[in-house]
Design an enzyme around this catalytic site. Structure first.
Site, PDB file in Angstrom:
ATOM      1  N   ARG A   1       0.827  -1.202   0.000  1.00 16.10           N
ATOM      2  CA  ARG A   1       0.000   0.000   0.000  1.00 16.10           C
ATOM      3  C   ARG A   1       0.870   1.265   0.000  1.00 16.10           C
ATOM      4  O   ARG A   1       0.537   2.258  -0.648  1.00 16.10           O
ATOM      5  CB  ARG A   1      -0.959   0.001   1.200  1.00 16.10           C
ATOM      6  CG  ARG A   1      -1.957   1.154   1.137  1.00 16.10           C
ATOM      7  CD  ARG A   1      -3.020   1.055   2.195  1.00 16.10           C
ATOM      8  NE  ARG A   1      -2.482   1.103   3.545  1.00 16.10           N
ATOM      9  CZ  ARG A   1      -3.186   0.891   4.645  1.00 16.10           C
ATOM     10  NH1 ARG A   1      -4.474   0.608   4.550  1.00 16.10           N
ATOM     11  NH2 ARG A   1      -2.626   0.944   5.837  1.00 16.10           N
TER      12      ARG A   1
ATOM     13  N   LYS B   1      -2.835   7.020   1.068  1.00 14.85           N
ATOM     14  CA  LYS B   1      -2.630   7.275   2.495  1.00 14.85           C
ATOM     15  C   LYS B   1      -1.683   8.460   2.657  1.00 14.85           C
ATOM     16  O   LYS B   1      -0.484   8.287   2.895  1.00 14.85           O
ATOM     17  CB  LYS B   1      -2.096   6.007   3.166  1.00 14.85           C
ATOM     18  CG  LYS B   1      -2.410   5.908   4.642  1.00 14.85           C
ATOM     19  CD  LYS B   1      -2.269   4.478   5.108  1.00 14.85           C
ATOM     20  CE  LYS B   1      -2.288   4.358   6.618  1.00 14.85           C
ATOM     21  NZ  LYS B   1      -3.443   4.947   7.272  1.00 14.85           N
TER      22      LYS B   1
ATOM     23  N   GLU C   1     -16.510   5.666   5.345  1.00 15.59           N
ATOM     24  CA  GLU C   1     -15.624   5.037   6.333  1.00 15.59           C
ATOM     25  C   GLU C   1     -15.511   5.963   7.530  1.00 15.59           C
ATOM     26  O   GLU C   1     -16.072   7.061   7.516  1.00 15.59           O
ATOM     27  CB  GLU C   1     -14.248   4.749   5.727  1.00 15.59           C
ATOM     28  CG  GLU C   1     -13.509   5.993   5.261  1.00 15.59           C
ATOM     29  CD  GLU C   1     -12.122   5.714   4.667  1.00 15.59           C
ATOM     30  OE1 GLU C   1     -11.518   4.676   4.973  1.00 15.59           O
ATOM     31  OE2 GLU C   1     -11.646   6.576   3.902  1.00 15.59           O
TER      32      GLU C   1
ATOM     33  N   LEU D   1     -10.038   4.351   2.051  1.00 17.41           N
ATOM     34  CA  LEU D   1      -8.706   3.764   2.090  1.00 17.41           C
ATOM     35  C   LEU D   1      -8.838   2.238   1.969  1.00 17.41           C
ATOM     36  O   LEU D   1      -9.700   1.647   2.623  1.00 17.41           O
ATOM     37  CB  LEU D   1      -8.020   4.114   3.415  1.00 17.41           C
ATOM     38  CG  LEU D   1      -6.555   3.698   3.441  1.00 17.41           C
ATOM     39  CD1 LEU D   1      -5.700   4.714   2.700  1.00 17.41           C
ATOM     40  CD2 LEU D   1      -6.048   3.524   4.856  1.00 17.41           C
TER      41      LEU D   1
HETATM   42  N1  PMP Z   1      -9.568   4.315   6.715  1.00 15.74           N
HETATM   43  C1  PMP Z   1      -8.803   5.346   7.119  1.00 15.74           C
HETATM   44  C2  PMP Z   1      -9.199   6.741   6.745  1.00 15.74           C
HETATM   45  C3  PMP Z   1      -7.648   5.114   7.896  1.00 15.74           C
HETATM   46  O1  PMP Z   1      -6.877   6.138   8.298  1.00 15.74           O
HETATM   47  C4  PMP Z   1      -7.326   3.780   8.277  1.00 15.74           C
HETATM   48  C5  PMP Z   1      -6.142   3.512   9.145  1.00 15.74           C
HETATM   49  N2  PMP Z   1      -4.962   3.510   8.436  1.00 15.74           N
HETATM   50  C6  PMP Z   1      -8.161   2.741   7.822  1.00 15.74           C
HETATM   51  C7  PMP Z   1      -9.266   3.049   7.046  1.00 15.74           C
HETATM   52  C8  PMP Z   1      -7.875   1.311   8.184  1.00 15.74           C
HETATM   53  O2  PMP Z   1      -6.739   0.840   7.514  1.00 15.74           O
HETATM   54  P1  PMP Z   1      -5.855  -0.334   8.110  1.00 15.74           P
HETATM   55  O3  PMP Z   1      -6.752  -1.478   8.347  1.00 15.74           O
HETATM   56  O4  PMP Z   1      -4.860  -0.599   7.026  1.00 15.74           O
HETATM   57  O5  PMP Z   1      -5.231   0.172   9.360  1.00 15.74           O
END
Ligand code: PMP
Length: 279
Positions: A52, A146, A178, A202
């Site tokens: 990612r 990200k 989200e 994301l």
């Molecule tokens: N959405 C957003 C906006 C985030 O900041 C995160 C955390 N990184 C996630 C979803 C969840 O991603 P992950 O499972 O890779 O931590």
């Protein structure tokens, strides 16, 4: 065991680590990041996080940065800090250069990391579930990258806390997107419904692991849009994220979701995730 910072290859205490004031991450938000956690001394989904990170770097037209070098730096920091349940924050900016919107021609990316003990979510929230509010999604159009441009997320999270809730859920065009640092899913009729991967959310690593676990557990997964009406009719709802893990949401905008307590599918997925992670 020590909390440490890494700045372009140099380790130090976090408080004494410094970056130049003309770092483009600081001035333009011209930087990407990752957050990786470990369980019992092993980093969870390291390669998926590196995938990612590379995708985010490509998305912002950064010059390629060798993946092996980043991996090596992460592992070196992890080993030096010797924290069993660690959270590693990695930020890569386009570099430091005299302030100018245009990409600088001759600067190298700055790689900054910190490692600390993971701050676990309160046991009470895991046991009884958390409350959320909905907010209009006023983020930019590439939420799939990200980047460190997190001001809308920061403002929404603060608004949630000020309202006595745990988190805020972004809504745009009537669609539930989200939360501020987690993906969001609902459970309906025994299956999970989660926003499909596109530029509005994301691509969460935990979301991906959960979808895989659902296959193992024979829980149907529907990756499709859903609106707030469907959210309020859901049996269960939960957040997923590296630190959030699987966190039940039992109330949204002061309205109860399902029975208003932690549901069986959410609980099962939380346990399955912890098992997969070696917790
Ligand atoms: N959405 C957003 C906006 C985030 O900041 C995160 C955390 N990184 C996630 C979803 C969840 O991603 P992950 O499972 O890779 O931590």
């Amino acid at each position: 065991m020590a909390e440490l910072a890494y700045v372009n290859g140099t380790l130090s205490a976090i408080e004494s680590a410094r970056v130049p004031i003309e770092d483009r991450g600081y001035q333009f938000g011209d930087a990407v990041y990752e957050f990786i956690a470990s369980y019992n001394g092993t980093l969870f989904c390291l390669e998926e996080h590196l995938d990612r990170l590379e995708r985010s770097l490509r998305g912002l037209d950064f010059s390629p940065i060798p993946r092996d070098g980043i991996r090596k730096a992460i592992l070196m920091l992890f080993e030096k800090a010797s924290i069993s349940r660690a959270g590693i924050y990695i930020q890569i900016s386009r570099g430091a250069a005299p302030r100018n919107h245009l990409f600088p021609k001759s600067t190298s990316p700055q790689v900054v990391m910190t490692i600390r003990e993971v701050e676990e979510k309160p046991a009470e929230l895991r046991k009884n579930g958390a409350a959320a509010i909905t907010v209009e999604d006023f983020r930019w159009g590439r939420c799939d990258l990200k980047t460190v441009q997190l001001l809308p997320n920061v403002l929404a999270k603060q608004k949630a806390i000020d309202a006595g809730a745990f988190d805020a859920i972004f809504i745009s065009e009537g669609i539930v997107r989200e939360a501020t640092s987690s993906n969001f899913s609902i459970v309906s009729g025994g299956g999970i419904i989660t926003h499909p991967l596109n530029q509005n959310i994301l691509p969460g690593i935990t979301r991906m692991v959960i979808i895989d676990l659902c296959k193992e557990l024979k829980i149907p997964v529907h990756e499709r849009f859903f609106n707030t009406e469907e959210l309020f009719r859901a049996d269960e709802a939960f957040l997923t994220g590296t630190v959030t893990e699987v966190l039940p949401i039992v109330q949204v905008d002061r309205r109860r979701i399902g029975e208003g307590r932690v549901g069986p599918v959410t609980q099962r997925l939380y346990e399955a995730l912890r098992e997969r992670a070696g917790a």
